[in-house]
Structures are given as structure tokens and as C-alpha cells.
Scaffold this active site. Structure first.
Site, PDB file in Angstrom:
ATOM      1  N   ARG A 130      35.406  28.077 -23.407  1.00 18.72           N
ATOM      2  CA  ARG A 130      36.052  26.851 -22.643  1.00 18.72           C
ATOM      3  C   ARG A 130      35.622  25.484 -23.445  1.00 18.72           C
ATOM      4  NH1 ARG A 130      33.210  24.521 -19.057  1.00 18.72           N
ATOM      5  NH2 ARG A 130      31.318  25.709 -18.657  1.00 18.72           N
ATOM      6  N   ASP A 168      21.079  17.844 -16.084  1.00 12.39           N
ATOM      7  CA  ASP A 168      22.272  18.154 -16.779  1.00 12.39           C
ATOM      8  C   ASP A 168      23.334  16.951 -16.445  1.00 12.39           C
ATOM      9  OD1 ASP A 168      24.182  19.538 -18.280  1.00 12.39           O
ATOM     10  OD2 ASP A 168      25.196  20.281 -16.607  1.00 12.39           O
TER      11      ASP A 168
END
Ligand code: 0GY
Length: 296
Positions: free
Chosen positions: A130, A250
């Protein structure tokens, strides 16, 4: 150059809550990114997504707000192998940030030396389709040899299914190897089932491997606020390999589709996966400091 973020892009949380969990002194956010700003650090032509801007000033503000002392800034795929935005953040951090770069086989020795000088200590190999067009194993051989000489480690980002396919290559790597987001387990499968079992075997039989027990917001199927389905996976790793786990926010959370986490609540997730002060100290302070600042 000005960029328009993808229409379905979720920007980072504008005003996260103050964490209830008090981070131990010296805590490291060992997985975060910077995006641009695009007019200063253009996104790569080969990128698979166009994010919102999320530069170093925002990152350092969040670091201070949450109570971290240091960051490890991981090169994001939207910047390809142009590490300028990441290296700029490291240089502006006063020694409080280290980095993980993306390098291609044609990187020059001068470029590697410059990245090292800026604070880069690892190279990321990404296999998530992806995000990138994955390369054959051979592509990395020369890179590995050159970064090993600098004392860098390898950071792997892969989907659970890639682990069986690339097992030989991953376990051949001669450096320390850090795996992003626990190897992306399917958290609807049992924690003692064959899929996560393969990852636990990797960790058990290969002491050079570290795991980031990160991204409950990305791995969850049950959803926020508790991310209950992710807890057993992360906790198993923290308990089994207390000296080889890392934690990070993140931020700014690329490619989330269901929801954007409140970063303060993410910090509050930590004591659920690292239940003792000793486990928290190793996860947040000792392990990342040794890995990223150990050769100061
Ligand atoms: C992450 C996860 C993702 C993105 C990237 O470099 C990246 O673009 O790593 C993702 O979309 O799963 O680690 O931030």
C-alpha cells in the site's frame, strides 16, 4: 511547491489531552514522522499518499506536551528517499532526536556520512504494498553492508503475511533489526495462534530483533478508546522480551481511515501493556536510549 492533501486524509489531533500516565524521565517517542511542510520539503513524486503538513515544530511541541524527552523520527514513504525533512528535524533538535532513513543502492558515501552526522542510526526497508513497490531481497544486500559499517540497524515494516515469505532474508540480516508495529498481526486471530506464533519465534530465536509495540489505533478492530484487542499482543511481547521492545506515538498517524487517536490517550495505553515500573523504564527509556544514543 504547494500540495493538496488527499481528500480522505485524517489530520492529526488538534488538541490532545494531557496523559494521566506520567512518563519516566528520559522517555523516547521511538516512532514518529515529519511531513514537509510541503512548500519547504516537497513530497516525493512516487509517493502513494499526500498527507497534511506535519513539521518538526509541531512534533517538538507534542513531545514536550506529552512529557517525552526525545524522538526517533522515521522517514515516511511520502518523502521517498529524500531524507531532508527528517534530517532537518534531527539537526534542529539539539541532540534530542535520532533518525531512521530510507536509502537506495545509489546513495553516496558522502550522503550516508551526512545522515549519520545529522543523527541517523538506521535504515528502513518497507514491504507494505500500500505504501511502496516492494523490492526483491537482493536490492538490499549492498545497502546492508554499507550501513552496517556505520553501526546502523535495519528497521523493517511488513505485513504479517510477508514474514513467512521473507523469513530467510530477514533472519540473514547481520545488524540489529527493529520491526515496526509488531509485524502487523491480525488481532482477531488468537495471540497464541500460528500467525503471531511465527513472530514470537522470530523474536525468541533471533536475539538481534527488536519489536515496536506500537499502533494500537492502526491494528485494532474493536476500536478506541481501549484498543482492548491489541493489548494481549503488545503485552506478550513486553513480558517476553522486556529488553527488546520500543514504544512510539506514530504521530502524525499516516493513512488512518476509521479515526484519529488522541495522543494523550495513546500514552495512557502504555501501562496496560507494560504493567510494572521496571517494564516501563526499559520500554520507554533504557531500550531506545541504548539503541539510538548508545554510541555517543
Ligand atoms: C507508519 C505506518 C504507515 C505509514 C508509513 O512511511 C509511511 O508512509 O510508515 C502506514 O500507513 O501503515 O509507521 O507510520
Amino acid at each position: 511547491m504547494s500540495f493538496r492533501m488527499d481528500p480522505d486524509w485524517l489530520p492529526f489531533h488538534p488538541n490532545p489531552s494531557q496523559p494521566r500516565f506520567l512518563l519516566p524521565p528520559g522517555s523516547v517517542d521511538a516512532h514518529c514522522h515529519v511531513f514537509g511542510p510541503g512548500d519547504q520539503f516537497p513530497f516525493a513524486p512516487e509517493r502513494k499518499y499526500t498527507p497534511c503538513d506535519a513539521g518538526k515544530d509541531e512534533l517538538f511541541k507534542l513531545r514536550d506536551f506529552l512529557g517525552f524527552e526525545r524522538n526517533v523520527v522515521v522517514q515516511a514513504t511520502c518523502h521517498g528517499a529524500d531524507n531532508s525533512a527528517m534530517a532537518d528535524a534531527l539537526r534542529a533538535s539539539d541532540g534530542r532526536a535520532r533518525g531512521v532513513a530510507t536509502v537506495r543502492p545509489d546513495v553516496t558515501d558522502e550522503q550516508l556520512a551526512e545522515l549519520h552526522e545529522a543523527g541517523v542510526r538506521g535504515a528502513r526497508f518497507n514491504f507494505v504494498k500500500r505504501l511502496v513497490d516492494p523490492k526483491p531481497d537482493e536490492y538490499y544486500h549492498g545497502i546492508v553492508e554499507r550501513i552496517a559499517r556505520l553501526g546502523w540497524h535495519v528497521v523493517l515494516y511488513f505485513e504479517a503475511a510477508d514474514l513467512a515469505e521473507r523469513w530467510e532474508f530477514f533472519t540473514w540480516l547481520p545488524t540489529v533489526v527493529v520491526v515496526d508495529h509488531m509485524g502487523r498481526p491480525d488481532v482477531t486471530a488468537p495471540v497464541d495462534g500460528p500467525e503471531f506464533g511465527r513472530f514470537l519465534t522470530l523474536m525468541r530465536d533471533h536475539p538481534q530483533f527488536y519489536a515496536k509495540v506500537t499502533c494500537p489505533e492502526r491494528l485494532t478492530v474493536a476500536g478506541p478508546p481501549g484498543y482492548d484487542d491489541v493489548v494481549p499482543f503488545a503485552r506478550t511481547l513486553v513480558e517476553s522480551f522486556p529488553d527488546r521492545v520500543l514504544w512510539g506515538t506514530d504521530w502524525p498517524h499516516p493513512n488512518l481511515k476509521s479515526h484519529m487517536p488522541d495522543d494523550g490517550r495513546l500514552v495512557d495505553f502504555i501501562p496496560r501493556i507494560a504493567e510494572t515500573a521496571d517494564a516501563q523504564q526499559r520500554l520507554l527509556v533504557d531500550n531506545p536510549t541504548r539503541l539510538y544514543w548508545g554510541q555517543e
